[in-house]
Design a protein around this motif. Structure first.
Motif, PDB file in Angstrom:
ATOM      1  N   GLU A  54      21.233  13.849 -32.115  1.00  0.00           N
ATOM      2  CA  GLU A  54      20.052  14.484 -32.711  1.00  0.00           C
ATOM      3  C   GLU A  54      18.858  14.472 -31.768  1.00  0.00           C
ATOM      4  OE1 GLU A  54      19.955  10.174 -33.941  1.00  0.00           O
ATOM      5  OE2 GLU A  54      21.492  11.706 -33.989  1.00  0.00           O
ATOM      6  N   ALA A  55      18.887  13.582 -30.762  1.00  0.00           N
ATOM      7  CA  ALA A  55      17.767  13.482 -29.839  1.00  0.00           C
ATOM      8  C   ALA A  55      17.992  14.321 -28.571  1.00  0.00           C
ATOM      9  CB  ALA A  55      17.529  12.026 -29.472  1.00  0.00           C
ATOM     10  N   ALA A  56      19.184  14.839 -28.369  1.00  0.00           N
ATOM     11  CA  ALA A  56      19.530  15.742 -27.255  1.00  0.00           C
ATOM     12  C   ALA A  56      18.929  15.296 -25.926  1.00  0.00           C
ATOM     13  CB  ALA A  56      19.116  17.168 -27.598  1.00  0.00           C
ATOM     14  N   GLY A  57      19.446  14.202 -25.391  1.00  0.00           N
ATOM     15  CA  GLY A  57      18.986  13.731 -24.086  1.00  0.00           C
ATOM     16  C   GLY A  57      17.660  13.011 -24.109  1.00  0.00           C
ATOM     17  N   ARG A  58      17.224  12.629 -25.295  1.00  0.00           N
ATOM     18  CA  ARG A  58      15.943  11.931 -25.397  1.00  0.00           C
ATOM     19  C   ARG A  58      16.104  10.465 -25.758  1.00  0.00           C
ATOM     20  NH1 ARG A  58      11.437  15.860 -26.491  1.00  0.00           N
ATOM     21  NH2 ARG A  58      10.338  13.905 -26.646  1.00  0.00           N
ATOM     22  N   SER A  59      17.320  10.075 -26.209  1.00  0.00           N
ATOM     23  CA  SER A  59      17.557   8.661 -26.499  1.00  0.00           C
ATOM     24  C   SER A  59      19.036   8.334 -26.331  1.00  0.00           C
ATOM     25  CB  SER A  59      17.071   8.289 -27.900  1.00  0.00           C
ATOM     26  OG  SER A  59      17.839   8.915 -28.892  1.00  0.00           O
ATOM     27  N   TRP A  60      19.264   7.065 -26.034  1.00  0.00           N
ATOM     28  CA  TRP A  60      20.608   6.568 -25.775  1.00  0.00           C
ATOM     29  C   TRP A  60      20.754   5.201 -26.427  1.00  0.00           C
ATOM     30  CZ3 TRP A  60      17.168   8.651 -22.489  1.00  0.00           C
ATOM     31  CH2 TRP A  60      17.519   9.828 -21.804  1.00  0.00           C
ATOM     32  N   ILE A  61      21.965   4.890 -26.860  1.00  0.00           N
ATOM     33  CA  ILE A  61      22.281   3.538 -27.340  1.00  0.00           C
ATOM     34  C   ILE A  61      23.049   2.843 -26.220  1.00  0.00           C
ATOM     35  CG2 ILE A  61      23.574   2.146 -29.009  1.00  0.00           C
ATOM     36  CD1 ILE A  61      21.186   3.522 -30.298  1.00  0.00           C
ATOM     37  N   LEU A  62      22.587   1.648 -25.867  1.00  0.00           N
ATOM     38  CA  LEU A  62      23.292   0.806 -24.906  1.00  0.00           C
ATOM     39  C   LEU A  62      23.881  -0.371 -25.666  1.00  0.00           C
ATOM     40  CD1 LEU A  62      20.860   0.629 -21.840  1.00  0.00           C
ATOM     41  CD2 LEU A  62      22.740   2.218 -22.271  1.00  0.00           C
ATOM     42  N   VAL A  63      25.104  -0.725 -25.332  1.00  0.00           N
ATOM     43  CA  VAL A  63      25.850  -1.772 -26.026  1.00  0.00           C
ATOM     44  C   VAL A  63      26.032  -2.961 -25.083  1.00  0.00           C
ATOM     45  CG1 VAL A  63      28.002  -2.307 -27.238  1.00  0.00           C
ATOM     46  CG2 VAL A  63      27.055   0.020 -27.342  1.00  0.00           C
ATOM     47  N   GLY A  64      25.487  -4.100 -25.455  1.00  0.00           N
ATOM     48  CA  GLY A  64      25.586  -5.307 -24.633  1.00  0.00           C
ATOM     49  C   GLY A  64      26.881  -6.050 -24.865  1.00  0.00           C
ATOM     50  N   SER A  65      27.991  -5.359 -24.706  1.00  0.00           N
ATOM     51  CA  SER A  65      29.293  -5.947 -25.027  1.00  0.00           C
ATOM     52  C   SER A  65      29.766  -6.943 -23.972  1.00  0.00           C
ATOM     53  CB  SER A  65      30.350  -4.848 -25.177  1.00  0.00           C
ATOM     54  OG  SER A  65      30.594  -4.232 -23.926  1.00  0.00           O
ATOM     55  N   ASN A  66      29.348  -6.732 -22.722  1.00  0.00           N
ATOM     56  CA  ASN A  66      29.788  -7.595 -21.621  1.00  0.00           C
ATOM     57  C   ASN A  66      31.320  -7.645 -21.575  1.00  0.00           C
ATOM     58  OD1 ASN A  66      29.229  -9.059 -19.348  1.00  0.00           O
ATOM     59  ND2 ASN A  66      28.763 -10.951 -20.421  1.00  0.00           N
ATOM     60  N   PHE A  67      31.965  -6.547 -21.945  1.00  0.00           N
ATOM     61  CA  PHE A  67      33.423  -6.421 -21.948  1.00  0.00           C
ATOM     62  C   PHE A  67      34.087  -7.466 -22.848  1.00  0.00           C
ATOM     63  CE2 PHE A  67      32.075  -4.549 -17.918  1.00  0.00           C
ATOM     64  CZ  PHE A  67      32.746  -3.344 -17.918  1.00  0.00           C
ATOM     65  N   PHE A 112      20.737  -1.670 -27.983  1.00  0.00           N
ATOM     66  CA  PHE A 112      19.394  -1.204 -27.645  1.00  0.00           C
ATOM     67  C   PHE A 112      19.337   0.302 -27.783  1.00  0.00           C
ATOM     68  CE2 PHE A 112      19.602  -5.203 -25.453  1.00  0.00           C
ATOM     69  CZ  PHE A 112      18.313  -5.712 -25.487  1.00  0.00           C
ATOM     70  N   ARG A 113      18.213   0.786 -28.287  1.00  0.00           N
ATOM     71  CA  ARG A 113      17.942   2.223 -28.271  1.00  0.00           C
ATOM     72  C   ARG A 113      16.907   2.448 -27.163  1.00  0.00           C
ATOM     73  NH1 ARG A 113      17.297   3.583 -33.410  1.00  0.00           N
ATOM     74  NH2 ARG A 113      19.321   4.633 -33.433  1.00  0.00           N
ATOM     75  N   LEU A 114      17.266   3.319 -26.239  1.00  0.00           N
ATOM     76  CA  LEU A 114      16.346   3.694 -25.175  1.00  0.00           C
ATOM     77  C   LEU A 114      15.821   5.075 -25.489  1.00  0.00           C
ATOM     78  CD1 LEU A 114      17.860   1.343 -23.880  1.00  0.00           C
ATOM     79  CD2 LEU A 114      17.831   2.609 -21.744  1.00  0.00           C
ATOM     80  N   THR A 115      14.500   5.203 -25.493  1.00  0.00           N
ATOM     81  CA  THR A 115      13.876   6.519 -25.744  1.00  0.00           C
ATOM     82  C   THR A 115      12.980   6.873 -24.570  1.00  0.00           C
ATOM     83  OG1 THR A 115      12.111   5.463 -27.014  1.00  0.00           O
ATOM     84  CG2 THR A 115      13.948   6.366 -28.261  1.00  0.00           C
ATOM     85  N   ARG A 116      12.916   8.169 -24.312  1.00  0.00           N
ATOM     86  CA  ARG A 116      12.049   8.651 -23.223  1.00  0.00           C
ATOM     87  C   ARG A 116      10.610   8.253 -23.488  1.00  0.00           C
ATOM     88  NH1 ARG A 116      13.614  13.575 -20.066  1.00  0.00           N
ATOM     89  NH2 ARG A 116      15.801  13.925 -20.522  1.00  0.00           N
ATOM     90  N   ARG A 117       9.948   7.867 -22.401  1.00  0.00           N
ATOM     91  CA  ARG A 117       8.498   7.588 -22.492  1.00  0.00           C
ATOM     92  C   ARG A 117       7.740   8.859 -22.214  1.00  0.00           C
ATOM     93  NH1 ARG A 117       7.295   3.704 -18.179  1.00  0.00           N
ATOM     94  NH2 ARG A 117       9.466   3.385 -17.727  1.00  0.00           N
TER      95      ARG A 117
END
Length: 161
Positions: free
Chosen positions: A76-89, A156-161
């Motif tokens: 829904e954010a089309a290149g404006r936000s990403w979810i990063l997963v701290g799984s560490n494998f 984490f959700r990363l959003t464009r500044r």
């Protein structure tokens, strides 16, 4: 059909403990090298999952830290936000990059050859639960990683500044 079978095979392999032991030493090094050689346009691991190179500030050192990571772009954010997963494998400790984002949430991602300034937010509560469901639908092996560790995998959700 063959592509779907290939994805299932990779998901199965990436859920194993052997993969968790080997991948953290091999995949990031390959990703960094290819990313540098292609001037930020290619990540090998992104052939299976979307990926970014996260440049964060070291929590203790204050120095820039570059980490290749799989990510889940939010549609829904089309290149404006990403979810990063701290799984560490699926290994016991939280990955260092998560500590860096907790200490310094302002970061940069290299996404499809573009450096994008972002702000990271650690997800909690229902927001985390909803993101976790989406992440599991996106890449089911994360469930195997979570089952191997007592810690809650950080999202984490990363959003464009």
């Amino acid at each position: 059909m063959a592509l779907a079978a290939g994805v299932r095979l990779v998901q199965k392999v990436s859920s194993t403990r052997l993969f968790a032991r080997v991948a953290p030493h091999v995949i990031p090094a390959l990703d960094r090298g290819v990313h540098r050689l292609t001037r930020g346009k290619v990540l090998l691991s992104a052939r299976m999952l979307p990926g970014v190179i996260l440049t964060s500030t070291g929590a203790r050192s204050g120095l820039p830290r570059r980490t290749p990571l799989a990510c889940m772009p939010e549609a829904e954010a089309a290149g404006r936000s990403w979810i990063l997963v701290g799984s560490n494998f699926g290994r016991t400790g939280h990955p260092a990059w998560t500590r860096n984002l907790l200490a310094h949430p302002e970061a940069t991602v290299s996404w499809k050859g573009h450096d994008i300034p972002v702000t990271a937010v650690l997800l909690a509560g229902e927001e985390r639960a909803a993101a976790w469901r989406a992440v599991l639908a996106f890449w089911p092996p994360y469930a195997a990683y979570q089952s191997r560790v007592e810690r809650e995998i950080r999202l984490f959700r990363l959003t464009r500044r």
